[in-house]
Write a protein that holds these residues in place. Structure first.
Motif, PDB file in Angstrom:
ATOM      1  N   ILE A  87       0.854  -1.185   0.000  1.00  0.00           N
ATOM      2  CA  ILE A  87       0.000   0.000   0.000  1.00  0.00           C
ATOM      3  C   ILE A  87       0.887   1.230   0.000  1.00  0.00           C
ATOM      4  O   ILE A  87       1.854   1.320   0.762  1.00  0.00           O
ATOM      5  CB  ILE A  87      -0.926   0.025   1.226  1.00  0.00           C
ATOM      6  N   THR A  88       0.563   2.187  -0.859  1.00  0.00           N
ATOM      7  CA  THR A  88       1.292   3.441  -0.886  1.00  0.00           C
ATOM      8  C   THR A  88       0.318   4.558  -1.235  1.00  0.00           C
ATOM      9  O   THR A  88      -0.890   4.321  -1.362  1.00  0.00           O
ATOM     10  CB  THR A  88       2.467   3.388  -1.891  1.00  0.00           C
ATOM     11  N   THR A  89       0.834   5.762  -1.383  1.00  0.00           N
ATOM     12  CA  THR A  89      -0.012   6.909  -1.719  1.00  0.00           C
ATOM     13  C   THR A  89       0.307   7.397  -3.123  1.00  0.00           C
ATOM     14  O   THR A  89       1.246   6.926  -3.767  1.00  0.00           O
ATOM     15  CB  THR A  89       0.234   8.074  -0.745  1.00  0.00           C
ATOM     16  N   SER A  90      -0.475   8.349  -3.582  1.00  0.00           N
ATOM     17  CA  SER A  90      -0.163   9.031  -4.827  1.00  0.00           C
ATOM     18  C   SER A  90       1.121   9.835  -4.626  1.00  0.00           C
ATOM     19  O   SER A  90       1.615   9.982  -3.505  1.00  0.00           O
ATOM     20  CB  SER A  90      -1.312   9.950  -5.239  1.00  0.00           C
ATOM     21  N   GLY A  91       1.673  10.372  -5.729  1.00  0.00           N
ATOM     22  CA  GLY A  91       2.966  11.044  -5.671  1.00  0.00           C
ATOM     23  C   GLY A  91       3.041  12.170  -4.665  1.00  0.00           C
ATOM     24  O   GLY A  91       3.990  12.262  -3.887  1.00  0.00           O
ATOM     25  N   ARG A  92       2.028  13.030  -4.659  1.00  0.00           N
ATOM     26  CA  ARG A  92       1.973  14.136  -3.703  1.00  0.00           C
ATOM     27  C   ARG A  92       0.646  14.066  -2.960  1.00  0.00           C
ATOM     28  O   ARG A  92      -0.318  14.743  -3.316  1.00  0.00           O
ATOM     29  CB  ARG A  92       2.111  15.467  -4.427  1.00  0.00           C
ATOM     30  N   PRO A  93       0.557  13.243  -1.937  1.00  0.00           N
ATOM     31  CA  PRO A  93      -0.725  12.998  -1.266  1.00  0.00           C
ATOM     32  C   PRO A  93      -1.240  14.226  -0.530  1.00  0.00           C
ATOM     33  O   PRO A  93      -0.509  14.913   0.176  1.00  0.00           O
ATOM     34  CB  PRO A  93      -0.395  11.874  -0.281  1.00  0.00           C
ATOM     35  N   PHE A 146      -6.733  -3.889   4.824  1.00  0.00           N
ATOM     36  CA  PHE A 146      -5.712  -4.888   4.504  1.00  0.00           C
ATOM     37  C   PHE A 146      -4.604  -4.835   5.569  1.00  0.00           C
ATOM     38  O   PHE A 146      -3.502  -4.340   5.316  1.00  0.00           O
ATOM     39  CB  PHE A 146      -5.116  -4.616   3.117  1.00  0.00           C
ATOM     40  N   PRO A 147      -4.895  -5.325   6.760  1.00  0.00           N
ATOM     41  CA  PRO A 147      -3.938  -5.203   7.874  1.00  0.00           C
ATOM     42  C   PRO A 147      -2.632  -5.954   7.644  1.00  0.00           C
ATOM     43  O   PRO A 147      -1.622  -5.632   8.287  1.00  0.00           O
ATOM     44  CB  PRO A 147      -4.714  -5.784   9.063  1.00  0.00           C
ATOM     45  N   ASP A 148      -2.634  -6.931   6.750  1.00  0.00           N
ATOM     46  CA  ASP A 148      -1.413  -7.704   6.503  1.00  0.00           C
ATOM     47  C   ASP A 148      -0.554  -7.110   5.390  1.00  0.00           C
ATOM     48  O   ASP A 148       0.544  -7.614   5.110  1.00  0.00           O
ATOM     49  CB  ASP A 148      -1.765  -9.155   6.135  1.00  0.00           C
ATOM     50  N   ALA A 149      -1.065  -6.062   4.739  1.00  0.00           N
ATOM     51  CA  ALA A 149      -0.312  -5.448   3.648  1.00  0.00           C
ATOM     52  C   ALA A 149       0.855  -4.628   4.193  1.00  0.00           C
ATOM     53  O   ALA A 149       0.842  -4.178   5.344  1.00  0.00           O
ATOM     54  CB  ALA A 149      -1.222  -4.556   2.814  1.00  0.00           C
ATOM     55  N   ILE A 150       1.850  -4.433   3.364  1.00  0.00           N
ATOM     56  CA  ILE A 150       3.029  -3.646   3.742  1.00  0.00           C
ATOM     57  C   ILE A 150       2.855  -2.214   3.237  1.00  0.00           C
ATOM     58  O   ILE A 150       2.500  -1.995   2.080  1.00  0.00           O
ATOM     59  CB  ILE A 150       4.308  -4.254   3.135  1.00  0.00           C
ATOM     60  N   TYR A 151       3.090  -1.250   4.115  1.00  0.00           N
ATOM     61  CA  TYR A 151       3.025   0.147   3.703  1.00  0.00           C
ATOM     62  C   TYR A 151       4.399   0.607   3.229  1.00  0.00           C
ATOM     63  O   TYR A 151       5.408   0.416   3.919  1.00  0.00           O
ATOM     64  CB  TYR A 151       2.556   1.036   4.849  1.00  0.00           C
ATOM     65  N   ALA A 152       4.443   1.194   2.039  1.00  0.00           N
ATOM     66  CA  ALA A 152       5.698   1.691   1.475  1.00  0.00           C
ATOM     67  C   ALA A 152       5.597   3.200   1.274  1.00  0.00           C
ATOM     68  O   ALA A 152       4.662   3.678   0.628  1.00  0.00           O
ATOM     69  CB  ALA A 152       6.001   1.006   0.142  1.00  0.00           C
ATOM     70  N   VAL A 153       6.528   3.934   1.834  1.00  0.00           N
ATOM     71  CA  VAL A 153       6.578   5.378   1.615  1.00  0.00           C
ATOM     72  C   VAL A 153       6.950   5.626   0.163  1.00  0.00           C
ATOM     73  O   VAL A 153       7.908   5.044  -0.351  1.00  0.00           O
ATOM     74  CB  VAL A 153       7.601   6.041   2.549  1.00  0.00           C
ATOM     75  N   ARG A 154       6.212   6.488  -0.498  1.00  0.00           N
ATOM     76  CA  ARG A 154       6.406   6.683  -1.934  1.00  0.00           C
ATOM     77  C   ARG A 154       7.769   7.301  -2.269  1.00  0.00           C
ATOM     78  O   ARG A 154       8.486   6.803  -3.149  1.00  0.00           O
ATOM     79  CB  ARG A 154       5.268   7.572  -2.475  1.00  0.00           C
ATOM     80  N   ASN A 155       8.117   8.422  -1.609  1.00  0.00           N
ATOM     81  CA  ASN A 155       9.423   9.059  -1.830  1.00  0.00           C
ATOM     82  C   ASN A 155       9.747   9.248  -3.311  1.00  0.00           C
ATOM     83  O   ASN A 155      10.876   8.968  -3.753  1.00  0.00           O
ATOM     84  CB  ASN A 155      10.537   8.237  -1.167  1.00  0.00           C
ATOM     85  N   LYS A 156       8.750   9.679  -4.075  1.00  0.00           N
ATOM     86  CA  LYS A 156       8.912   9.984  -5.502  1.00  0.00           C
ATOM     87  C   LYS A 156       9.246   8.768  -6.367  1.00  0.00           C
ATOM     88  O   LYS A 156       9.595   8.900  -7.544  1.00  0.00           O
ATOM     89  CB  LYS A 156       9.980  11.067  -5.711  1.00  0.00           C
ATOM     90  N   LYS A 157       9.141   7.572  -5.801  1.00  0.00           N
ATOM     91  CA  LYS A 157       9.399   6.357  -6.582  1.00  0.00           C
ATOM     92  C   LYS A 157       8.212   6.079  -7.503  1.00  0.00           C
ATOM     93  O   LYS A 157       7.058   6.280  -7.136  1.00  0.00           O
ATOM     94  CB  LYS A 157       9.623   5.166  -5.662  1.00  0.00           C
ATOM     95  N   SER A 158       8.501   5.593  -8.693  1.00  0.00           N
ATOM     96  CA  SER A 158       7.427   5.238  -9.629  1.00  0.00           C
ATOM     97  C   SER A 158       6.758   3.945  -9.183  1.00  0.00           C
ATOM     98  O   SER A 158       7.335   3.159  -8.418  1.00  0.00           O
ATOM     99  CB  SER A 158       7.990   5.071 -11.040  1.00  0.00           C
TER     100      SER A 158
END
Length: 262
Positions: free
Chosen positions: A3-9, A24-36
């Motif tokens: 799970i992540t956010t849009s580019g500029r949330p 989705f409690p078992d999903a991994i949250y990833a910080v976007r940090n401008k990554k595609s």
């Protein structure tokens, strides 16, 4: 799943992020940090759920196009009904405005939306995929159509994450007037708007025969099935195929002779 956010949330994206985390409690949250998104897919080798300002998008490893909620073909089908024209599903189902309708394979809920607009009762739609059920369900709650009656029809759909056969087993006899099945076609048809769905939909037919048998108990008037016109499933499942010239999508029906609920 990641799970992540849009580019500029913004504010709404962060609210949607919390909804996704809770669902989705078992999903991994990833910080976007401008990554595609492609970078995240390659990094985690997983599907990516993006919480945006106005919608959720699910990117699979095998598709360049995300799955997200939109009315798809339902908008112009409803507009045809408004003009007094016929809709193929409404006609195949012999649908009455007072009918109680169950969609056993919701997907993006286009058919459920048409029926919800046409019928006075709320429509129940069942979706086996947890990801599809979440994205479609959230879309039905939040999407604002420029036609108020279509928006109202979206809000009348009760979307449930469940296997159709398991759901039908818990239903009472004659609980619905019409029950509908639209599993992924046995042959591929190119259709704009659902390419993202094809990569994540659950294709198994393991319980389809049992589900149709159970539907005969739960449906009062009719069971409707949609598939490719060359599909053998019409015969295998006992549906009378309705030939529609110039289209590859055909409907099959099982008419049930049951007494009225009066």
């Amino acid at each position: 799943m990641i799970i992540t956010t849009s580019g500029r949330p913004g504010k709404n994206a962060l609210i949607n992020l919390e909804k996704a985390k809770a669902h989705f409690p078992d999903a991994i949250y990833a910080v976007r940090n401008k990554k595609s998104i492609r970078h995240l897919i390659d990094q985690f080798h997983s599907t990516i759920l993006v919480a945006g300002e106005n919608r959720f998008e699910l990117f699979s490893r095998d598709s360049d196009e995300p799955f997200f909620y939109h009315p798809n073909s339902a908008s112009f089908r409803i507009k045809r009904l408004i003009k007094g024209e016929q809709d193929p599903l409404v006609s195949a189902a012999g649908l009455l405005p007072s009918d109680r309708f169950l969609d056993c394979t919701a997907g993006i809920a286009s058919d459920a939306l048409v029926v919800s607009w046409y019928c006075t009762h709320s429509v129940t739609a069942v979706e086996r995929s947890k990801e599809v059920a979440f994205i479609t369900g959230e879309g039905l709650k939040s999407f604002q159509h420029n036609n108020a009656s279509i928006t109202a029809a979206m809000r009348k759909i009760n979307l449930i994450h469940c296997d159709a056969y398991d759901f039908l087993k818990k239903c009472t006899e004659d609980e619905y007037d019409v029950i509908y099945f639209d599993p992924m076609f046995s042959k591929t048809i190119q259709s704009e708007g659902i390419s993202g769905l094809k990569q994540i939909a659950e294709y198994e037919d393991e319980y389809l025969l049992e589900a149709v048998r159970e539907a005969k108990r739960v449906a009062r008037r009719r069971i409707v099935f949609k598939d490719h016109f060359r599909s053998k499933r019409f015969i295998e499942l006992g549906f009378e195929q309705i030939v529609r010239p110039s289209t590859k999508q055909h409907y099959g029906v099982i008419s049930l002779e049951k007494t009225s609920l009066n």
